[in-house]
Design a protein around this motif. Structure first.
Motif, mmCIF file in Angstrom:
data_model
loop_
_atom_site.group_PDB
_atom_site.id
_atom_site.type_symbol
_atom_site.label_atom_id
_atom_site.label_comp_id
_atom_site.label_asym_id
_atom_site.label_seq_id
_atom_site.Cartn_x
_atom_site.Cartn_y
_atom_site.Cartn_z
ATOM 1 N N VAL A 48 0.843 -1.205 0.000
ATOM 2 C CA VAL A 48 0.000 0.000 0.000
ATOM 3 C C VAL A 48 0.877 1.253 0.000
ATOM 4 O O VAL A 48 0.618 2.200 -0.753
ATOM 5 C CB VAL A 48 -0.981 -0.007 1.189
ATOM 6 N N SER A 51 2.515 1.388 -3.610
ATOM 7 C CA SER A 51 1.641 1.552 -4.764
ATOM 8 C C SER A 51 0.671 2.720 -4.635
ATOM 9 O O SER A 51 0.231 3.260 -5.643
ATOM 10 C CB SER A 51 0.870 0.259 -5.037
ATOM 11 N N PHE A 52 0.345 3.137 -3.434
ATOM 12 C CA PHE A 52 -0.649 4.200 -3.271
ATOM 13 C C PHE A 52 -0.060 5.430 -2.589
ATOM 14 O O PHE A 52 -0.011 6.509 -3.165
ATOM 15 C CB PHE A 52 -1.859 3.678 -2.481
ATOM 16 N N CYS A 53 0.419 5.252 -1.380
ATOM 17 C CA CYS A 53 0.875 6.403 -0.586
ATOM 18 C C CYS A 53 2.041 7.139 -1.233
ATOM 19 O O CYS A 53 2.144 8.361 -1.123
ATOM 20 C CB CYS A 53 1.262 5.961 0.817
ATOM 21 N N LYS A 55 2.592 7.920 -4.202
ATOM 22 C CA LYS A 55 2.201 8.815 -5.290
ATOM 23 C C LYS A 55 1.315 9.969 -4.817
ATOM 24 O O LYS A 55 0.979 10.849 -5.593
ATOM 25 C CB LYS A 55 1.447 8.036 -6.367
ATOM 26 N N CYS A 56 0.949 9.954 -3.563
ATOM 27 C CA CYS A 56 0.012 10.942 -3.034
ATOM 28 C C CYS A 56 0.687 12.298 -2.873
ATOM 29 O O CYS A 56 1.748 12.402 -2.248
ATOM 30 C CB CYS A 56 -0.539 10.466 -1.687
ATOM 31 N N TYR A 83 -2.948 7.348 -10.337
ATOM 32 C CA TYR A 83 -2.676 5.940 -10.079
ATOM 33 C C TYR A 83 -2.949 5.121 -11.330
ATOM 34 O O TYR A 83 -3.940 5.328 -12.015
ATOM 35 C CB TYR A 83 -3.536 5.440 -8.917
ATOM 36 N N ASP A 87 -1.061 0.038 -9.856
ATOM 37 C CA ASP A 87 -1.052 0.654 -8.523
ATOM 38 C C ASP A 87 -2.298 0.250 -7.734
ATOM 39 O O ASP A 87 -2.210 -0.099 -6.555
ATOM 40 C CB ASP A 87 -1.020 2.188 -8.616
ATOM 41 N N ILE A 88 -3.436 0.292 -8.385
ATOM 42 C CA ILE A 88 -4.694 -0.066 -7.720
ATOM 43 C C ILE A 88 -4.699 -1.562 -7.373
ATOM 44 O O ILE A 88 -5.124 -1.959 -6.279
ATOM 45 C CB ILE A 88 -5.911 0.297 -8.608
ATOM 46 N N THR A 91 -2.360 -2.165 -4.398
ATOM 47 C CA THR A 91 -2.998 -1.649 -3.183
ATOM 48 C C THR A 91 -4.051 -2.635 -2.696
ATOM 49 O O THR A 91 -4.114 -2.974 -1.501
ATOM 50 C CB THR A 91 -3.641 -0.271 -3.453
ATOM 51 N N ASN A 137 -5.890 14.676 -1.950
ATOM 52 C CA ASN A 137 -5.227 13.856 -2.972
ATOM 53 C C ASN A 137 -6.111 13.802 -4.223
ATOM 54 O O ASN A 137 -6.999 12.964 -4.336
ATOM 55 C CB ASN A 137 -4.955 12.450 -2.442
ATOM 56 N N CYS A 140 -6.560 10.381 -6.061
ATOM 57 C CA CYS A 140 -7.240 9.255 -5.421
ATOM 58 C C CYS A 140 -8.552 8.942 -6.123
ATOM 59 O O CYS A 140 -9.321 9.855 -6.432
ATOM 60 C CB CYS A 140 -7.499 9.577 -3.954
#
Length: 146
Positions: A48, A51-53, A55-56, A83, A87-88, A91, A137, A140
């Motif tokens: 997570v 792949s997610f945080c 890029k935030c 994303y 990435d999704i 996550t 974000n 998101c």
């Protein structure tokens, strides 16, 4: 403590509760699988974060999750951008690993299974109702501000 910090810490507390309940439940039945679950939980969190945080655009100074954004910003240097499908997927895999791994053992201890899922559901509701609504974000998939 301001409202933003409270919800960030409370969500971390709920996640720690769920993972702890899963770990303790497994530990009652197998020390090795409990230790493996802790490794799975760390790996899931890392998925997570990567792949997610990472890029935030809020990760370094306005992360509503308090800890995850700054940690992701230091561990993984990725551009702040929309994303991608991978990435999704990563996550989702990270979250699914944490939630699904202990189910085999939790089903044998219904009260702990209920506690695990109550903590997990309250965590999701807490994030959606208190963290997402104040997050900036724009990348998101759940971003709704205009």
């Amino acid at each position: 403590m301001n409202k933003r910090d409270f919800h960030g810490w409370f969500s971390l507390f709920l996640m720690a509760c769920a993972i702890s309940i899963g770990t303790v439940t497994i530990f009652f039945q197998s020390i090795q699988f409990a230790l493996l679950y802790l490794a799975v939980a760390v790996a899931g969190i890392a998925f997570v974060l990567f792949s997610f945080c990472s890029k935030c655009p809020c990760r370094d100074n306005a992360c509503r999750h308090i800890v995850f954004g700054p940690v992701a910003g230091k561990l993984f240097k990725r551009p702040e951008e929309p994303y991608s499908f991978p990435d999704i997927v990563l996550t989702t895999i990270g979250i699914a690993f944490i939630a699904m791994y202990p189910q085999f053992w939790l089903v044998k201890m219904p009260l702990l299974m209920i506690a695990f899922w109550v903590a997990s559901i309250v965590l999701v509701v807490e994030i959606i109702t208190n963290i997402c609504k104040t997050c900036d974000n724009i990348f998101c998939p759940g971003y709704v501000k205009g």
